[in-house]
Design a protein around this motif. Structure first.
Motif, PDB file in Angstrom:
ATOM      1  N   SER A  27      -2.592  -2.372  -4.352  1.00 17.18           N
ATOM      2  CA  SER A  27      -4.150  -1.645  -4.456  1.00 17.18           C
ATOM      3  C   SER A  27      -5.357  -1.477  -4.073  1.00 17.18           C
ATOM      4  O   SER A  27      -4.947  -2.791  -3.826  1.00 17.18           O
ATOM      5  CB  SER A  27      -3.682  -1.306  -5.748  1.00 17.18           C
ATOM      6  OG  SER A  27      -3.713  -2.797  -6.569  1.00 17.18           O
ATOM      7  N   GLY A  38       1.244  -1.813   0.479  1.00 17.03           N
ATOM      8  CA  GLY A  38       1.580  -1.437  -0.406  1.00 17.03           C
ATOM      9  C   GLY A  38       0.634  -2.047  -1.525  1.00 17.03           C
ATOM     10  O   GLY A  38       1.097  -1.801  -2.512  1.00 17.03           O
ATOM     11  N   TYR A  95       3.709   3.932   0.565  1.00 18.30           N
ATOM     12  CA  TYR A  95       3.772   2.863   0.744  1.00 18.30           C
ATOM     13  C   TYR A  95       4.651   2.574  -0.048  1.00 18.30           C
ATOM     14  O   TYR A  95       4.510   0.969   0.162  1.00 18.30           O
ATOM     15  CB  TYR A  95       2.579   2.226   1.851  1.00 18.30           C
ATOM     16  CG  TYR A  95       1.791   2.837   2.532  1.00 18.30           C
ATOM     17  CD1 TYR A  95       2.813   2.671   4.310  1.00 18.30           C
ATOM     18  CD2 TYR A  95       0.551   3.373   2.817  1.00 18.30           C
ATOM     19  CE1 TYR A  95       2.217   3.309   5.335  1.00 18.30           C
ATOM     20  CE2 TYR A  95      -0.165   4.040   3.940  1.00 18.30           C
ATOM     21  CZ  TYR A  95       0.288   3.312   5.096  1.00 18.30           C
ATOM     22  OH  TYR A  95       0.596   3.975   6.219  1.00 18.30           O
ATOM     23  N   GLN A  96       4.962   3.302  -1.629  1.00 13.81           N
ATOM     24  CA  GLN A  96       5.468   2.657  -2.797  1.00 13.81           C
ATOM     25  C   GLN A  96       6.576   3.323  -2.902  1.00 13.81           C
ATOM     26  O   GLN A  96       6.045   4.445  -3.630  1.00 13.81           O
ATOM     27  CB  GLN A  96       3.640   2.320  -3.619  1.00 13.81           C
ATOM     28  CG  GLN A  96       3.018   1.330  -3.278  1.00 13.81           C
ATOM     29  CD  GLN A  96       2.365   0.644  -4.266  1.00 13.81           C
ATOM     30  OE1 GLN A  96       2.116   1.695  -5.130  1.00 13.81           O
ATOM     31  NE2 GLN A  96       2.260  -0.587  -4.455  1.00 13.81           N
ATOM     32  N   ALA A 134       7.480   3.600  -6.009  1.00 11.36           N
ATOM     33  CA  ALA A 134       6.893   3.141  -7.379  1.00 11.36           C
ATOM     34  C   ALA A 134       7.336   4.466  -8.486  1.00 11.36           C
ATOM     35  O   ALA A 134       7.585   5.277  -7.617  1.00 11.36           O
ATOM     36  CB  ALA A 134       5.758   2.843  -7.016  1.00 11.36           C
TER      37      ALA A 134
END
Length: 499
Positions: free
Chosen positions: A464, A462, A494-495, A498
């Motif tokens: 960036s 996760g 994978y987030q 979020a």
């Protein structure tokens, strides 16, 4: 021919049932039952004891069922053998085995228990009618016969599990163990059907490779290749299952002759993928073997002050394991320096701190290029300055790129001592190289790094793009064609939580 009489000896497939005259289990005593002597309620049975007793009863019933399934009535086998033999025999008024005859035998075998089935098939082989039974089967009948044998526990087999992948790869073939203890006729049928199933899988996989290569060829970037995904590798099916497959064995030789040397694998897709990645990143994948050819021709005018102008260049080609031909050309225009019998380039440090330069002795040369490549050329003959040949080798530790081969050159000059000269040089080299795995790639491989196909570990965690160190960003860009856009586009996967 006489019809095969039906039998009532169907195998029992369900659990044994308790009859009315069976005594009730001791564990079935109800709590409300009273003692005849005291009138008090009987104590409840120990749950652990009940569980153990039920387990013992279950084991006994399973053993009883197995015994009934495996029990062979020899008189029944003999009677069946007589009827089967009549069905599969020829006579004055019966000149052929009909489809109905084959069906009748199949139905008879279907009615038998596993133990009886095994005994009956082996009796058919002993009586010499098993091969006749198979010879009069259609392709569908042969397939059904093997399926019947597997269902009865006489044969072991099923669909081979093969790797999955994009674009709907084919399912694996159905193969059966070709065990040495089986009758010869049965083994030959299994071999025939296994080869047929493998050939059908080969054909379907070839069609899959055509589909995949078409899509791969349309990929214009590493991002599009990763979106397509790695192809499904082909199951090797290296030998027929169930026995030793030793050379000299008729069945093993047949398998090798009819299949192993005539199949199409994923070599084409692998080579195309390697070639495309080389074009995208400029790096050959590990294991890429290549042949390189280089030729050069140069004319140089040198004045008395040892400076001058040269024109000419080099042309080269590298043929890799892929279908592509990698070519390169360079042009030389500018000022050159001549000192003694060989040129000396200015020693300088490259961006990564390595020293670039070259030196030589009597035509032999050791060179360190700006990219860190070490190259050695050994001159072995050719009359001093005018000609030479010999082996060469180069190695780039950063790229794990090693090359070995031979070089040759012819040099000549026209002019007077102390005056202007015109020099000519023609040369070239040819060699073979292989790219291995660098230390960074080994480390990334051990920690499930990015490679060319899978998502990097940092992305799966996760992180960036901006969370990565700059050197990591540069390595992913240079080695694997990753971009910030592709990275950030995959990040939401994978987030999931979020905002």
């Amino acid at each position: 021919m006489n019809g095969i009489s039906k039998t009532n000896s169907q195998p029992q497939t369900g659990p044994l049932q308790k009859t009315d005259n069976q005594p009730a289990s001791k564990t079935e005593t109800k709590p409300e039952e009273k003692s005849q002597t005291t009138g008090a309620a009987k104590p409840a049975a120990d749950p652990a004891a009940q569980k153990a007793e039920h387990a013992m009863e279950g084991q006994a019933r399973a053993a009883q069922l197995d015994a009934s399934l495996n029990k062979v009535d020899q008189a029944k086998v003999d009677e069946n053998a007589k009827q089967i033999k009549e069905k599969l025999s020829y006579g004055v008024t019966d000149l052929a085995v009909t489809d109905q005859d084959v069906k009748d035998v199949r139905d008879k075998l279907e009615s038998l228990s596993p133990g009886e089935y095994k005994a009956q098939v082996e009796r058919m082989s002993k009586d010499g009618v098993l091969q006749r039974y198979m010879d009069n089967m259609s392709d569908a009948d042969k397939k059904g016969f093997l399926e019947q044998g597997a269902k009865k526990g006489y044969l072991n087999g099923g669909e081979v599990k093969v790797p999955d992948g994009p674009l709907n790869p084919p399912a694996g073939p159905t193969l059966y163990d070709n065990k040495p203890e089986l009758p010869k006729e049965m083994r030959e049928l299994i071999s025939e059907q296994n080869l047929k199933g493998a050939a059908e899988y080969d054909k379907a996989y070839g069609q899959y490779m055509d589909r995949y290569k078409k899509e791969l060829d349309n990929c214009k970037s590493p991002e599009e290749m990763r979106k397509l995904g790695h192809w499904a590798p082909k199951h090797p099916l290296g030998q027929e299952p169930g026995y030793a497959n030793k050379a000299g064995d008729a069945l093993a030789d047949k398998w090798a002759d009819e299949r192993i040397t005539k199949t199409r694998g994923d070599k084409e897709a692998r080579e195309m993928a390697m070639e495309k990645m080389y074009k995208f990143t400029g790096r050959r994948p590990a294991g890429d073997v290549f042949v390189e050819v280089e030729a050069n021709a140069k004319v140089e005018f040198v004045n008395s002050s040892k400076t001058g102008v040269s024109v000419g260049g080099k042309a080269g080609a590298t043929v890799g394991t892929g279908d592509g031909l990698r070519t390169s050309t360079t042009r030389e225009d500018g000022v050159s320096q001549q000192v003694g019998d060989f040129k000396v380039g200015g020693t300088e440090r490259s961006k990564d701190g390595s020293v670039a330069g070259q030196a030589g002795y009597k035509g032999s040369q050791v060179q360190v290029r700006d990219d860190g490549t070490f190259e050695v050329k050994i001159k072995q003959g050719g009359g001093g300055k005018t000609a030479g040949y010999g082996p060469y080798a180069s190695y780039n530790p950063n790229q794990a790129d090693a090359r070995f081969g031979a070089h040759a050159s012819v040099n000549a000059e026209i002019g007077s001592d102390g005056g202007p000269k015109v020099k000519g040089e023609v040369g070239g080299k040819v060699g073979v190289g292989i790219r291995g795995i660098t230390g960074d790639e080994l480390y990334e491989g051990l920690r499930q790094g990015p490679g060319y196909w899978n998502d990097p570990a940092e992305l799966q965690q996760g992180k960036s793009w901006n969370d990565l160190p700059k050197e990591t960003q540069e390595r992913y860009q240079k080695h694997y064609g990753w971009s910030e856009k592709e990275w950030q586009g995959k990040l939401p996967k994978y987030q999931p939580d979020a905002a």
